[in-house]
Design an enzyme around this catalytic site. Structure first.
Site, short mmCIF file in Angstrom:
data_model
loop_
_atom_site.label_atom_id
_atom_site.label_comp_id
_atom_site.label_asym_id
_atom_site.label_seq_id
_atom_site.Cartn_x
_atom_site.Cartn_y
_atom_site.Cartn_z
N LYS B 200 0.82 -1.21 0.00
CA LYS B 200 0.00 0.00 0.00
C LYS B 200 0.86 1.26 0.00
CE LYS B 200 -3.90 -2.35 2.16
NZ LYS B 200 -4.43 -2.79 3.48
N GLY B 298 -12.77 -4.77 4.62
CA GLY B 298 -14.14 -5.22 4.84
C GLY B 298 -14.93 -5.17 3.56
#
Lengths: 400, 400
Positions: B200, B298
């Site tokens: 990331k 999520g």
């Protein structure tokens, strides 16, 4: 080369010229085109400015120059700023602004005017200074139904509250300090009475919920009634005072929208937002809670947002634009008073307390002063529950 | 109607289908066009799925269907995901992905391929789940020279650290709890060893600094060496442990980039980011510090970001796209070891302490254990200053 005209050479206007000049390399590379300031509209001379050769006093020169594709409106207010914005849009020029008052009052019609003339109207800098919020809300969170927006939207009042909480200053002393530090204007009314936060929550709500919400539809309170006593009571129970603008979607689709001081629990990320910083939380039905945080005002942060909008126009000159909403109306807003929450209440001349409240304490409280937190209830229920218990000095919501 | 094919029907893929379906009204209105799922590429049957009639097993059907304009790649990995991404882009279809590994390893070439074929490659969901960060960084902060990015980029490790700090759990117990709650995978290596955070920070750095940075160029440590003792020492001095990915521009233009646990002061907004939340701070030369905060992973938060990218394609089908960077190379990165900072050090078998350090204490420390904070110095200076003072059990940076 894309030619820009800046209307106004105050704090933000000079910041825009500076940032465009300093970061010209990176800006040109990323926008895939050079961006140059051709005109700066001014009302007086700036003989020492490095941009003095581009200054003009007559808006018609900008309006009539077909080379100018972007007009940056950083004059403020709704007078000349509105007139020039309309004339620029009618001439097919895109307008980028930091003017929250103008967007909050006339955003719908100006967005329409832009659309009619194949131009764009962009206002990332109008809320949260340099914090990216307008574009994230309209693009990155576009897949969500937005359920709530709650923000610390005014840096001046957040600075004053921080100094009252951390420094033990009175409201008056903290305001004076903010003025001495350049964080509050000589006439601080728009900030301390909540009008500035009101304009900003109107813009965010219009964008998120799709209908224009006008400042006059938003019950607005500032921070002038808060005292050291309230700060002390809040702190004793693990809360801090924050001036919040809130917009909450109701089951019937209407918005509960208002500006008021709130007690915020120390565990809530908003309570840690101090000094002149702003923070905006957005709750979407897919993303959950997200928060955006940064300097909500100031020359270079605001210029950062203005220049990003100018670069956006350079890359996407025409096209529908991402920003739009439908006309407003009396049916957009639900009474804020009906929203249920816990409340902070301070009474004078109180002999007893209502049942079921959580009493708060502070050192050296005068006789008859009582403060407490209630359970969740509407404003009307609160008033009823307090009747007969003494004089209500302050009643404000807890952020739940 | 814009037709979408989803590659993969795991957590994120099913979330994308769900969000597109649930919020279809708002999405169609904002995108000014209906968005429909035409295919879902699967490897097994889902007889109970409401989308079962759209499931296919052969990517060629998607590739060869000219109606499909957007391919959502949520398979993960760099095998079939890469092949299908390339084939989709070559067929002129835009690709939207949440696949951080693929973007971190092959982002440059895939962005080039997209450009060559008039398609777009978008990956808002690859960093920070639903938190808007890719678009704000590339657009809203485009006027800035980015000086630093520091982020809590991995929700699993942040959950584990939060449970170690708040719950007094050991690393092993906290990891077990995270697995039981579905916050950590059965094989948690990529999270706890820092590889996920590394991918990331590579993506953010490539975007912000304009050159592709590869994971293999980034010194990466996870959180497996932290113990309850380190948590206790940190807490005694007002610090919390956070796993940070950092990229800092050096004066020569190269990047100091690394992933490691840091001590973060409780006053720093990053220290209040708990559980599975992520937060990313960006420092720009105009905007100053801004922070983005929300659920970093999520089903629905990630789907929120994917669908926003799909809507972006619906509105701007062609065009250059906002995302691009230049090829990588060995000249992009400076040795992270040279970065100066304060350090946290825990020694065993120590008889004395180096001069000028701030000693830390904890209850029940065994004999010979000493922990302290140093002044600012590079990694090499630290190693030199510690020689002869006992066995170094842990040495990690303080975020200054």
């Amino acid at each position: 080369m894309i030619h820009v005209a800046i209307l106004g050479y105050g704090v933000v206007g000079s910041g825009v010229a500076e940032v465009l000049h300093e970061n010209a390399g990176a800006i040109g590379r990323r926008a895939e085109e050079e961006i140059g300031v051709k005109y700066i509209l001014v009302r007086r001379d700036y003989p020492d400015s490095p941009f003095r050769d581009r200054m003009v006093r007559d808006f018609s020169r900008i309006e009539q120059d077909p080379q100018v594709e972007v007009v940056v409106e950083v004059m403020g207010g709704t007078g000349a700023a509105k007139e020039y914005t309309e004339r620029a849009l009618r001439a097919g020029k895109s307008v980028v602004t930091a003017n929250k008052e103008l967007v909050a009052e006339h955003g719908y019609e100006l967005l329409q005017l832009a659309r009619e003339h194949g131009a764009r109207y962009l206002f990332e800098a109008s809320v949260g200074g340099g914090i990216p919020i307008i574009r994230p809300l309209s693009q990155c969170l576009a897949a969500n139904e937005i359920e709530e927006i709650t923000g610390i939207l005014n840096g001046t009042t957040n600075y004053i509250l921080t100094r009252m909480i951390r420094g033990g200053l009175s409201f008056e002393a903290a305001l004076k300090e903010a003025q001495d530090n350049g964080y509050a204007e000589a006439d601080p009314t728009a900030d301390i009475q909540g009008h500035d936060a009101c304009r900003k929550i109107c813009i965010l709500a219009s964008l998120a919920f799709g209908r224009h919400i006008y400042p006059r539809q938003v019950p607005t309170q500032g921070i002038t009634e808060l005292t050291g006593a309230d700060v002390a009571y809040a702190g004793s129970a693990g809360y801090r005072w924050k001036l919040l603008g809130r917009a909450i979607r109701q089951a019937d689709g209407r918005l509960c929208i208002y500006v008021a001081p709130h007690l915020v629990e120390e565990e809530n990320p908003l309570s840690g937002v101090e000094d002149v910083f702003n923070a905006i939380t957005v709750k979407g039905n897919a993303v959950g809670d997200v928060m955006f945080y940064g300097r909500g005002a100031g020359k270079r942060p605001t210029a950062s947002a203005v220049v990003a909008d100018v670069m956006d126009v350079a890359k996407h000159r025409k096209g529908p634009g991402e920003l739009s909403w439908a006309p407003g109306g009396e049916d957009t807003v639900a009474p804020a008073d009906a929203l249920e929450s816990r409340w902070y209440v301070r009474l004078a001349e109180a002999a007893a307390l209502p049942e079921g409240v959580q009493e708060l304490t502070r050192p050296d409280a005068p006789a008859g002063e009582r403060a407490f937190l209630t359970g969740a209830m509407s404003g009307a229920q609160l008033r009823e529950s307090l009747s007969g218990f003494g004089r209500v000095v302050l009643a404000q919501r807890v952020l739940d």
